[in-house]
Design a protein around this motif. Structure first.
Motif, PDB file in Angstrom:
ATOM      1  N   VAL A 157       0.836  -1.206   0.000  1.00  0.00           N
ATOM      2  CA  VAL A 157       0.000   0.000   0.000  1.00  0.00           C
ATOM      3  C   VAL A 157       0.868   1.253   0.000  1.00  0.00           C
ATOM      4  O   VAL A 157       0.582   2.212  -0.726  1.00  0.00           O
ATOM      5  N   THR A 158       1.941   1.257   0.764  1.00  0.00           N
ATOM      6  CA  THR A 158       2.830   2.426   0.802  1.00  0.00           C
ATOM      7  C   THR A 158       3.419   2.699  -0.573  1.00  0.00           C
ATOM      8  O   THR A 158       3.471   3.856  -1.026  1.00  0.00           O
ATOM      9  N   GLN A 159       3.862   1.652  -1.258  1.00  0.00           N
ATOM     10  CA  GLN A 159       4.406   1.848  -2.607  1.00  0.00           C
ATOM     11  C   GLN A 159       3.332   2.357  -3.566  1.00  0.00           C
ATOM     12  O   GLN A 159       3.582   3.235  -4.384  1.00  0.00           O
ATOM     13  N   LEU A 160       2.127   1.804  -3.451  1.00  0.00           N
ATOM     14  CA  LEU A 160       1.045   2.247  -4.336  1.00  0.00           C
ATOM     15  C   LEU A 160       0.639   3.692  -4.060  1.00  0.00           C
ATOM     16  O   LEU A 160       0.297   4.415  -4.994  1.00  0.00           O
ATOM     17  N   GLU A 161       0.677   4.107  -2.804  1.00  0.00           N
ATOM     18  CA  GLU A 161       0.361   5.505  -2.491  1.00  0.00           C
ATOM     19  C   GLU A 161       1.195   6.440  -3.356  1.00  0.00           C
ATOM     20  O   GLU A 161       0.677   7.409  -3.911  1.00  0.00           O
ATOM     21  N   ASN A 162       2.476   6.157  -3.456  1.00  0.00           N
ATOM     22  CA  ASN A 162       3.376   7.007  -4.246  1.00  0.00           C
ATOM     23  C   ASN A 162       3.173   6.824  -5.743  1.00  0.00           C
ATOM     24  O   ASN A 162       3.151   7.794  -6.493  1.00  0.00           O
ATOM     25  N   GLN A 163       3.012   5.591  -6.184  1.00  0.00           N
ATOM     26  CA  GLN A 163       2.942   5.325  -7.623  1.00  0.00           C
ATOM     27  C   GLN A 163       1.616   5.732  -8.249  1.00  0.00           C
ATOM     28  O   GLN A 163       1.558   6.023  -9.437  1.00  0.00           O
ATOM     29  N   LEU A 164       0.539   5.753  -7.468  1.00  0.00           N
ATOM     30  CA  LEU A 164      -0.777   6.073  -8.033  1.00  0.00           C
ATOM     31  C   LEU A 164      -1.061   7.568  -8.114  1.00  0.00           C
ATOM     32  O   LEU A 164      -1.958   7.983  -8.855  1.00  0.00           O
ATOM     33  N   VAL A 165      -0.339   8.372  -7.361  1.00  0.00           N
ATOM     34  CA  VAL A 165      -0.661   9.801  -7.292  1.00  0.00           C
ATOM     35  C   VAL A 165      -0.704  10.482  -8.666  1.00  0.00           C
ATOM     36  O   VAL A 165      -1.674  11.197  -8.954  1.00  0.00           O
ATOM     37  N   PRO A 166       0.262  10.296  -9.556  1.00  0.00           N
ATOM     38  CA  PRO A 166       0.154  10.979 -10.858  1.00  0.00           C
ATOM     39  C   PRO A 166      -1.115  10.593 -11.627  1.00  0.00           C
ATOM     40  O   PRO A 166      -1.780  11.461 -12.209  1.00  0.00           O
ATOM     41  N   ALA A 167      -1.478   9.320 -11.613  1.00  0.00           N
ATOM     42  CA  ALA A 167      -2.699   8.874 -12.311  1.00  0.00           C
ATOM     43  C   ALA A 167      -3.938   9.452 -11.644  1.00  0.00           C
ATOM     44  O   ALA A 167      -4.892   9.865 -12.321  1.00  0.00           O
ATOM     45  N   VAL A 168      -3.944   9.499 -10.318  1.00  0.00           N
ATOM     46  CA  VAL A 168      -5.088  10.035  -9.579  1.00  0.00           C
ATOM     47  C   VAL A 168      -5.284  11.517  -9.896  1.00  0.00           C
ATOM     48  O   VAL A 168      -6.390  11.961 -10.196  1.00  0.00           O
ATOM     49  N   VAL A 169      -4.211  12.289  -9.845  1.00  0.00           N
ATOM     50  CA  VAL A 169      -4.307  13.730 -10.127  1.00  0.00           C
ATOM     51  C   VAL A 169      -4.803  13.954 -11.556  1.00  0.00           C
ATOM     52  O   VAL A 169      -5.701  14.767 -11.795  1.00  0.00           O
ATOM     53  N   GLU A 170      -4.248  13.220 -12.508  1.00  0.00           N
ATOM     54  CA  GLU A 170      -4.674  13.354 -13.906  1.00  0.00           C
ATOM     55  C   GLU A 170      -6.149  12.976 -14.061  1.00  0.00           C
ATOM     56  O   GLU A 170      -6.919  13.673 -14.726  1.00  0.00           O
ATOM     57  N   TYR A 171      -6.547  11.873 -13.448  1.00  0.00           N
ATOM     58  CA  TYR A 171      -7.939  11.426 -13.531  1.00  0.00           C
ATOM     59  C   TYR A 171      -8.886  12.491 -12.981  1.00  0.00           C
ATOM     60  O   TYR A 171      -9.890  12.828 -13.600  1.00  0.00           O
ATOM     61  N   VAL A 172      -8.584  13.005 -11.799  1.00  0.00           N
ATOM     62  CA  VAL A 172      -9.453  13.998 -11.173  1.00  0.00           C
ATOM     63  C   VAL A 172      -9.535  15.248 -12.030  1.00  0.00           C
ATOM     64  O   VAL A 172     -10.637  15.759 -12.288  1.00  0.00           O
ATOM     65  N   LYS A 173      -8.414  15.754 -12.481  1.00  0.00           N
ATOM     66  CA  LYS A 173      -8.434  16.988 -13.278  1.00  0.00           C
ATOM     67  C   LYS A 173      -9.255  16.816 -14.557  1.00  0.00           C
ATOM     68  O   LYS A 173     -10.066  17.674 -14.883  1.00  0.00           O
ATOM     69  N   LYS A 174      -9.075  15.703 -15.239  1.00  0.00           N
ATOM     70  CA  LYS A 174      -9.848  15.456 -16.463  1.00  0.00           C
ATOM     71  C   LYS A 174     -11.328  15.268 -16.158  1.00  0.00           C
ATOM     72  O   LYS A 174     -12.184  15.769 -16.870  1.00  0.00           O
ATOM     73  N   SER A 175     -11.637  14.529 -15.099  1.00  0.00           N
ATOM     74  CA  SER A 175     -13.033  14.229 -14.771  1.00  0.00           C
ATOM     75  C   SER A 175     -13.787  15.450 -14.273  1.00  0.00           C
ATOM     76  O   SER A 175     -14.941  15.662 -14.636  1.00  0.00           O
ATOM     77  N   ILE A 176     -13.150  16.241 -13.428  1.00  0.00           N
ATOM     78  CA  ILE A 176     -13.812  17.422 -12.881  1.00  0.00           C
ATOM     79  C   ILE A 176     -14.063  18.438 -13.985  1.00  0.00           C
ATOM     80  O   ILE A 176     -15.129  19.044 -14.056  1.00  0.00           O
ATOM     81  N   VAL A 177     -13.097  18.620 -14.868  1.00  0.00           N
ATOM     82  CA  VAL A 177     -13.276  19.565 -15.973  1.00  0.00           C
ATOM     83  C   VAL A 177     -14.449  19.149 -16.849  1.00  0.00           C
ATOM     84  O   VAL A 177     -15.207  19.982 -17.328  1.00  0.00           O
ATOM     85  N   ASN A 178     -14.635  17.843 -17.014  1.00  0.00           N
ATOM     86  CA  ASN A 178     -15.711  17.336 -17.869  1.00  0.00           C
ATOM     87  C   ASN A 178     -17.015  17.101 -17.115  1.00  0.00           C
ATOM     88  O   ASN A 178     -17.980  16.617 -17.676  1.00  0.00           O
ATOM     89  N   SER A 179     -17.043  17.434 -15.830  1.00  0.00           N
ATOM     90  CA  SER A 179     -18.217  17.197 -15.010  1.00  0.00           C
ATOM     91  C   SER A 179     -19.216  18.335 -15.143  1.00  0.00           C
ATOM     92  O   SER A 179     -18.834  19.498 -15.082  1.00  0.00           O
ATOM     93  N   PRO A 180     -20.516  18.019 -15.285  1.00  0.00           N
ATOM     94  CA  PRO A 180     -21.501  19.093 -15.386  1.00  0.00           C
ATOM     95  C   PRO A 180     -21.653  19.890 -14.092  1.00  0.00           C
ATOM     96  O   PRO A 180     -22.127  21.008 -14.121  1.00  0.00           O
ATOM     97  N   GLN A 181     -21.221  19.341 -12.947  1.00  0.00           N
ATOM     98  CA  GLN A 181     -21.354  20.054 -11.680  1.00  0.00           C
ATOM     99  C   GLN A 181     -20.274  21.115 -11.487  1.00  0.00           C
ATOM    100  O   GLN A 181     -20.310  21.843 -10.534  1.00  0.00           O
ATOM    101  N   SER A 182     -19.297  21.139 -12.350  1.00  0.00           N
ATOM    102  CA  SER A 182     -18.138  21.969 -12.067  1.00  0.00           C
ATOM    103  C   SER A 182     -17.830  22.951 -13.192  1.00  0.00           C
ATOM    104  O   SER A 182     -17.998  22.650 -14.360  1.00  0.00           O
TER     105      SER A 182
END
Length: 187
Positions: A157-182
């Motif tokens: 889990v500790t290794q994944l915390e570090n390795q997943l962050v770039p994908a998580v940030v990219e996912y959120v930024k793309k999803s929020i921009v495309n979200s009708p609520q935002s």
């Protein structure tokens, strides 16, 4: 503890997928199986807008509650007061390993909130942080009984915390921009 090699099945997913949604979708079932969990989900959020949702979820079987959201929603202002683990995540404190919700220290978690919201008995509350801000929580959990999280579980889990962050940030930024609520624009 964190210098062990990731299991081949997990490393294979990390090596195979670069697109965030594909990576996260493929990873959760493998992680759930490797950690011998009943459910594994990702709660992702945009730290500036406080919009969040459970974006990815894996369940060992259909009897395990599905708690996914369809839409991005504003986090309740009271959430950090109601959920001490979320408050810790917002502070970017180290991830939390709960062996038994029923016997955990009330300063660590709100037992009633956990029962009502999630129903699990033991969990990992892994904080996915970037630049001092919380972008998500990875949460593997079990239901029937408490569980001691091994050194190996913690290292994965500790290794994944570090390795997943770039994908998580990219996912959120793309999803929020495309979200009708935002009306948020990526930064």
């Amino acid at each position: 503890m964190t210098d062990i090699a990731l299991p081949g099945t997990i490393q294979g997913v990390l090596d195979k997928y670069s697109e965030p949604d594909a990576l996260l979708s493929a990873l959760l079932p493998i992680l759930g199986q490797v950690l011998k969990c009943d459910r594994c989900f990702l709660y992702l959020r945009h730290p500036e807008t406080k919009l969040g949702k459970i974006t990815h979820i894996w369940r060992r079987n259909p009897d395990i509650p599905d708690i996914g959201n369809l839409e991005w929603e504003l986090e309740p202002a009271s959430l950090p007061q109601e959920d001490p683990m979320f408050a810790a995540a917002l502070r970017t404190d180290p991830s939390i390993y709960v062996e038994d919700v029923e016997t955990a220290d009330p300063t660590v978690l709100n037992k009633d909130f956990e029962r009502r919201s999630f129903g699990h008995r033991a969990l990992i509350h892994a904080h996915l942080c970037h630049n001092g801000q919380l972008w998500g929580v990875l949460q593997p959990c079990v239901f029937a009984q408490g569980r001691v999280w091994s050194d190996s579980d913690r290292a994965i889990v500790t290794q994944l915390e570090n390795q997943l962050v770039p994908a998580v940030v990219e996912y959120v930024k793309k999803s929020i921009v495309n979200s009708p609520q935002s009306t948020v624009h990526s930064s």
